[in-house]
Design a protein around this motif. Structure first.
Motif, PDB file in Angstrom:
ATOM      1  N   ILE A   1       0.871  -1.170   0.000  1.00  0.00           N
ATOM      2  CA  ILE A   1       0.000   0.000   0.000  1.00  0.00           C
ATOM      3  C   ILE A   1       0.913   1.225   0.000  1.00  0.00           C
ATOM      4  N   GLU A   2       0.745   2.105  -0.983  1.00  0.00           N
ATOM      5  CA  GLU A   2       1.580   3.304  -1.013  1.00  0.00           C
ATOM      6  C   GLU A   2       1.085   4.287   0.037  1.00  0.00           C
ATOM      7  N   VAL A   3       2.004   4.819   0.834  1.00  0.00           N
ATOM      8  CA  VAL A   3       1.651   5.690   1.956  1.00  0.00           C
ATOM      9  C   VAL A   3       2.258   7.075   1.757  1.00  0.00           C
ATOM     10  N   THR A   4       1.444   8.106   1.951  1.00  0.00           N
ATOM     11  CA  THR A   4       1.914   9.486   1.940  1.00  0.00           C
ATOM     12  C   THR A   4       1.693  10.091   3.322  1.00  0.00           C
ATOM     13  N   ILE A   5       2.717  10.731   3.871  1.00  0.00           N
ATOM     14  CA  ILE A   5       2.642  11.377   5.184  1.00  0.00           C
ATOM     15  C   ILE A   5       2.593  12.880   4.979  1.00  0.00           C
ATOM     16  N   LEU A   6       1.494  13.517   5.385  1.00  0.00           N
ATOM     17  CA  LEU A   6       1.351  14.959   5.217  1.00  0.00           C
ATOM     18  C   LEU A   6       2.138  15.713   6.289  1.00  0.00           C
ATOM     19  N   PRO A   7       2.727  16.847   5.943  1.00  0.00           N
ATOM     20  CA  PRO A   7       3.462  17.640   6.924  1.00  0.00           C
ATOM     21  C   PRO A   7       2.532  18.476   7.792  1.00  0.00           C
ATOM     22  N   SER A   8       3.075  18.941   8.895  1.00  0.00           N
ATOM     23  CA  SER A   8       2.347  19.815   9.819  1.00  0.00           C
ATOM     24  C   SER A   8       2.888  21.228   9.719  1.00  0.00           C
ATOM     25  N   THR A   9       2.043  22.207  10.009  1.00  0.00           N
ATOM     26  CA  THR A   9       2.529  23.577  10.159  1.00  0.00           C
ATOM     27  C   THR A   9       3.226  23.709  11.518  1.00  0.00           C
ATOM     28  N   PRO A  10       3.952  24.807  11.761  1.00  0.00           N
ATOM     29  CA  PRO A  10       4.575  25.006  13.083  1.00  0.00           C
ATOM     30  C   PRO A  10       3.562  25.057  14.221  1.00  0.00           C
ATOM     31  N   GLN A  11       2.300  25.339  13.921  1.00  0.00           N
ATOM     32  CA  GLN A  11       1.260  25.343  14.960  1.00  0.00           C
ATOM     33  C   GLN A  11       0.655  23.960  15.171  1.00  0.00           C
ATOM     34  N   GLY A  12       1.085  22.976  14.387  1.00  0.00           N
ATOM     35  CA  GLY A  12       0.569  21.624  14.551  1.00  0.00           C
ATOM     36  C   GLY A  12      -0.693  21.347  13.765  1.00  0.00           C
ATOM     37  N   VAL A  13      -0.950  22.125  12.726  1.00  0.00           N
ATOM     38  CA  VAL A  13      -2.165  21.991  11.925  1.00  0.00           C
ATOM     39  C   VAL A  13      -1.850  21.319  10.593  1.00  0.00           C
ATOM     40  N   ILE A  14      -2.761  20.457  10.139  1.00  0.00           N
ATOM     41  CA  ILE A  14      -2.672  19.862   8.809  1.00  0.00           C
ATOM     42  C   ILE A  14      -3.561  20.699   7.888  1.00  0.00           C
ATOM     43  N   GLU A  15      -2.952  21.354   6.932  1.00  0.00           N
ATOM     44  CA  GLU A  15      -3.706  22.272   6.085  1.00  0.00           C
ATOM     45  C   GLU A  15      -4.412  21.536   4.953  1.00  0.00           C
ATOM     46  N   PRO A  16      -5.656  21.922   4.642  1.00  0.00           N
ATOM     47  CA  PRO A  16      -6.370  21.304   3.522  1.00  0.00           C
ATOM     48  C   PRO A  16      -5.603  21.357   2.210  1.00  0.00           C
ATOM     49  N   THR A  17      -4.829  22.420   1.991  1.00  0.00           N
ATOM     50  CA  THR A  17      -4.063  22.518   0.745  1.00  0.00           C
ATOM     51  C   THR A  17      -3.041  21.388   0.630  1.00  0.00           C
ATOM     52  N   ALA A  18      -2.498  20.939   1.763  1.00  0.00           N
ATOM     53  CA  ALA A  18      -1.537  19.831   1.744  1.00  0.00           C
ATOM     54  C   ALA A  18      -2.216  18.541   1.297  1.00  0.00           C
ATOM     55  N   LEU A  19      -3.439  18.321   1.775  1.00  0.00           N
ATOM     56  CA  LEU A  19      -4.184  17.133   1.357  1.00  0.00           C
ATOM     57  C   LEU A  19      -4.557  17.224  -0.121  1.00  0.00           C
ATOM     58  N   LEU A  20      -4.982  18.396  -0.549  1.00  0.00           N
ATOM     59  CA  LEU A  20      -5.331  18.582  -1.960  1.00  0.00           C
ATOM     60  C   LEU A  20      -4.154  18.256  -2.873  1.00  0.00           C
ATOM     61  N   ALA A  21      -2.965  18.631  -2.457  1.00  0.00           N
ATOM     62  CA  ALA A  21      -1.780  18.387  -3.272  1.00  0.00           C
ATOM     63  C   ALA A  21      -1.389  16.913  -3.301  1.00  0.00           C
ATOM     64  N   ALA A  22      -1.744  16.172  -2.252  1.00  0.00           N
ATOM     65  CA  ALA A  22      -1.299  14.776  -2.128  1.00  0.00           C
ATOM     66  C   ALA A  22      -2.304  13.762  -2.655  1.00  0.00           C
ATOM     67  N   ILE A  23      -3.587  14.098  -2.649  1.00  0.00           N
ATOM     68  CA  ILE A  23      -4.617  13.116  -2.988  1.00  0.00           C
ATOM     69  C   ILE A  23      -4.633  12.847  -4.483  1.00  0.00           C
ATOM     70  N   ARG A  24      -4.964  11.625  -4.836  1.00  0.00           N
ATOM     71  CA  ARG A  24      -5.005  11.252  -6.245  1.00  0.00           C
ATOM     72  C   ARG A  24      -6.065  10.176  -6.472  1.00  0.00           C
ATOM     73  N   PRO A  25      -6.340   9.814  -7.724  1.00  0.00           N
ATOM     74  CA  PRO A  25      -7.452   8.889  -7.995  1.00  0.00           C
ATOM     75  C   PRO A  25      -7.354   7.553  -7.269  1.00  0.00           C
ATOM     76  N   GLU A  26      -6.150   7.049  -7.045  1.00  0.00           N
ATOM     77  CA  GLU A  26      -6.006   5.750  -6.393  1.00  0.00           C
ATOM     78  C   GLU A  26      -5.986   5.832  -4.866  1.00  0.00           C
ATOM     79  N   THR A  27      -6.159   7.028  -4.312  1.00  0.00           N
ATOM     80  CA  THR A  27      -6.227   7.169  -2.855  1.00  0.00           C
ATOM     81  C   THR A  27      -7.498   6.489  -2.349  1.00  0.00           C
ATOM     82  N   LYS A  28      -7.338   5.520  -1.452  1.00  0.00           N
ATOM     83  CA  LYS A  28      -8.474   4.763  -0.921  1.00  0.00           C
ATOM     84  C   LYS A  28      -8.932   5.288   0.442  1.00  0.00           C
ATOM     85  N   LEU A  29      -7.987   5.790   1.233  1.00  0.00           N
ATOM     86  CA  LEU A  29      -8.303   6.203   2.600  1.00  0.00           C
ATOM     87  C   LEU A  29      -7.400   7.350   3.022  1.00  0.00           C
TER      88      LEU A  29
END
Length: 400
Positions: A114-142
Motif C-alpha cells: 500500500i503506497e503511503v503518503t505522510i502529510l506535513p504539519s505547520t509550526p502550529q501543529g495543523v494539517i492544512e487542507p491545501t496539503a491534502l489537496l496536493a497529495a490526494i489522487r485517484p487511487e487514494t483509498k483512505l
C-alpha cells in the motif's frame, strides 16, 4: 501527600457513576450477550442500550457503532479493514503528527504494497487542507487525520479535510480519542461531519474503563474483520462482548452528552478552558524562556503543551511527581522513549526543545485550588533544574 492529577490525556479516572453502572455486570448479570436464555438476553439488552447511548452522543445510527478493545484496535480496524484487501493500486494518506497506532499501522500497510503518503504539519501543529489537496489522487483509498492531537491538543479542520477526501472518492477516518466528550460531534448524514466515514473512540479517555472502545463505521462502508471467530458486531469484530466495559462506555457517553449540553466549547470558554488558561498564564508569567506548543491554533479545552528551555522534560516530570503533581512529557505510549516526540519535531521544534516539553492535561475533576497548587510547584521545580543545567544563562531576563 495529596496528589494532583494533570495527565488526563493519558487516561481519565473512572467516574463513580460509570463504575456503579458496570458493577452488576461483574457479579449479578454475568450472562453472555450471545446466549438466548434470560441471563444472556439481559446482557444483550445492556449492550444495545450502551450502543444507543454512544450513537446519541455522535448523532449516528446504532448499527454504525462497532465495539472494540480500545483506541488502538479501532484505529487498526479502520486502516486494515478498508485497505488490506483494497484493489491495486492503493494509496493511503495520513499525517506526521498521528498517534503510533496509525503511524505503525501505516508502516505495516506499506510492507503490504500500500503506497503511503505522510502529510506535513505547520509550526502550529495543523494539517492544512491545501496539503491534502496536493497529495490526494485517484487511487487514494483512505485518508486518516487525527481530530485533536494527544500531545498538543491542536484541533484539525476535519470537516474540510473529509470533504476533500470524499470529493476524490476516498474514505476518511479520524482518531477522535481526544475530542469525544469535549467537542460536539455530529456524524448524521446532514451533520458537520457527514463526510467522516470512520471515527475512533477510546473508553478510558472519557471516564470509562480501560480495555473498551468503539469504531464508528458509516453505513455502506465495507470493513474486513481483523479477528475471525463468531459473528459478533455484525461480523465486523469477532469475540464475546465485554459487557461490563461496554456498559461503562455507554454510561460515560451519556454523561458526556449532559456536559456538552451544559457548556458548549464552541460558544464560549468552558470550565476546563478557564482552568487551562489560568494554568498557562500563571506559568508564562512566572517562568522565563518558555512557550506554548501549538499557540495560535484551536485546541481542546483541557490540554496545554509547554516547553521549558534548558530543562529535560523527564527530569521535570520526576521532580513534579515527587512533589505530588502528575504530568507527562508527551504521549503515555511513548513513555521511556529516548527519541524526542515525533509530533513536536514534525511541528519544527528542535530535538532539545521537544525534549524540554511538558504536557498538562486536565480532567473534569480538576479544581481551581489544584491549579493554584500546581502553580506554586512548577516555577520552583523549573528553577531548581535550570540551576543544574550547563546551558542556563542565569542573567537572562523574562521576555516582555
Amino acid at each position: 501527600m495529596r496528589r494532583i492529577y494533570m495527565d488526563a490525556n493519558a487516561t481519565t479516572p473512572l467516574l463513580p457513576e460509570v463504575f456503579e453502572a458496570m458493577r452488576p455486570f461483574f457479579l449479578e448479570h454475568y450472562g453472555n450477550a450471545s446466549s438466548i436464555h434470560q441471563q444472556g438476553q439481559f446482557a444483550r439488552a445492556a449492550v444495545d442500550h450502551a450502543r444507543d447511548q454512544i450513537a446519541h452522543l455522535l448523532h449516528c445510527r446504532t448499527s454504525e457503532i462497532v465495539f472494540t478493545s480500545g483506541g488502538t484496535e479501532s484505529d487498526n480496524l479502520a486502516l486494515f479493514g478498508t485497505l488490506e484487501n483494497a484493489a491495486a493500486p492503493a494509496h493511503f494518506i495520513t499525517t506526521s503528527i498521528e498517534h503510533d497506532a496509525i503511524l505503525r499501522a501505516a508502516a505495516a500497510l506499506a510492507k503490504k504494497k500500500i503506497e503511503v503518503t505522510i502529510l506535513p504539519s505547520t509550526p502550529q501543529g495543523v494539517i492544512e487542507p491545501t496539503a491534502l489537496l496536493a497529495a490526494i489522487r485517484p487511487e487514494t483509498k483512505l485518508v486518516s487525520v487525527m481530530f485533536a492531537n494527544n500531545e498538543t491538543g491542536v484541533i484539525q479542520p476535519i470537516a474540510a479535510l473529509a470533504a476533500i477526501a470524499h470529493a476524490s472518492g476516498a474514505l476518511f477516518h479520524t482518531d477522535a480519542v481526544q475530542v469525544v466528550g469535549r467537542l460536539p460531534l455530529d456524524l448524521s448524514p446532514k451533520g458537520a461531519l457527514k463526510d467522516v466515514d470512520l471515527l475512533t473512540i477510546s473508553g478510558h479517555k472519557i471516564y470509562a474503563p480501560k480495555g473498551i472502545g468503539a469504531l464508528f463505521v458509516r453505513r455502506n462502508v465495507r470493513l474486513a474483520p481483523m479477528l475471525y471467530g463468531g459473528s459478533h458486531e455484525r461480523q465486523r469484530r469477532a469475540g464475546t462482548e465485554n459487557v461490563a466495559g461496554i456498559v461503562g462506555l455507554g454510561k460515560a457517553a451519556e454523561l458526556a452528552n449532559i456536559w456538552l449540553a451544559e457548556d458548549s466549547p464552541i460558544d464560549g470558554p468552558t470550565h476546563l478552558t478557564a482552568l487551562r488558561d489560568r494554568l498557562e498564564q500563571g506559568i508564562l508569567s512566572q517562568v522565563e524562556e518558555r512557550g506554548v506548543n501549538g499557540e495560535g491554533a484551536p485546541r481542546v479545552s483541557n490540554t496545554s503543551s509547554l516547553y521549558f528551555d534548558h530543562v529535560e522534560a523527564e527530569a521535570l516530570v520526576i521532580a513534579l511527581d515527587l512533589k505530588g503533581l502528575s504530568v507527562s512529557g508527551g504521549s503515555a505510549c511513548q513513555s521511556g522513549a529516548t527519541e524526542p516526540s515525533h509530533v513536536l519535531t514534525a511541528m519544527g521544534l528542535s530535538p532539545a526543545r521537544a525534549r524540554a516539553s511538558i504536557r498538562f492535561s486536565l480532567s473534569r475533576l480538576t479544581t481551581a485550588q489544584e491549579i493554584d497548587e500546581a502553580l506554586a510547584l512548577i516555577p520552583a521545580a523549573v528553577a531548581r533544574l535550570r540551576d543544574l543545567s550547563p546551558t542556563w544563562n542565569k542573567t537572562t531576563l523574562i521576555p516582555a
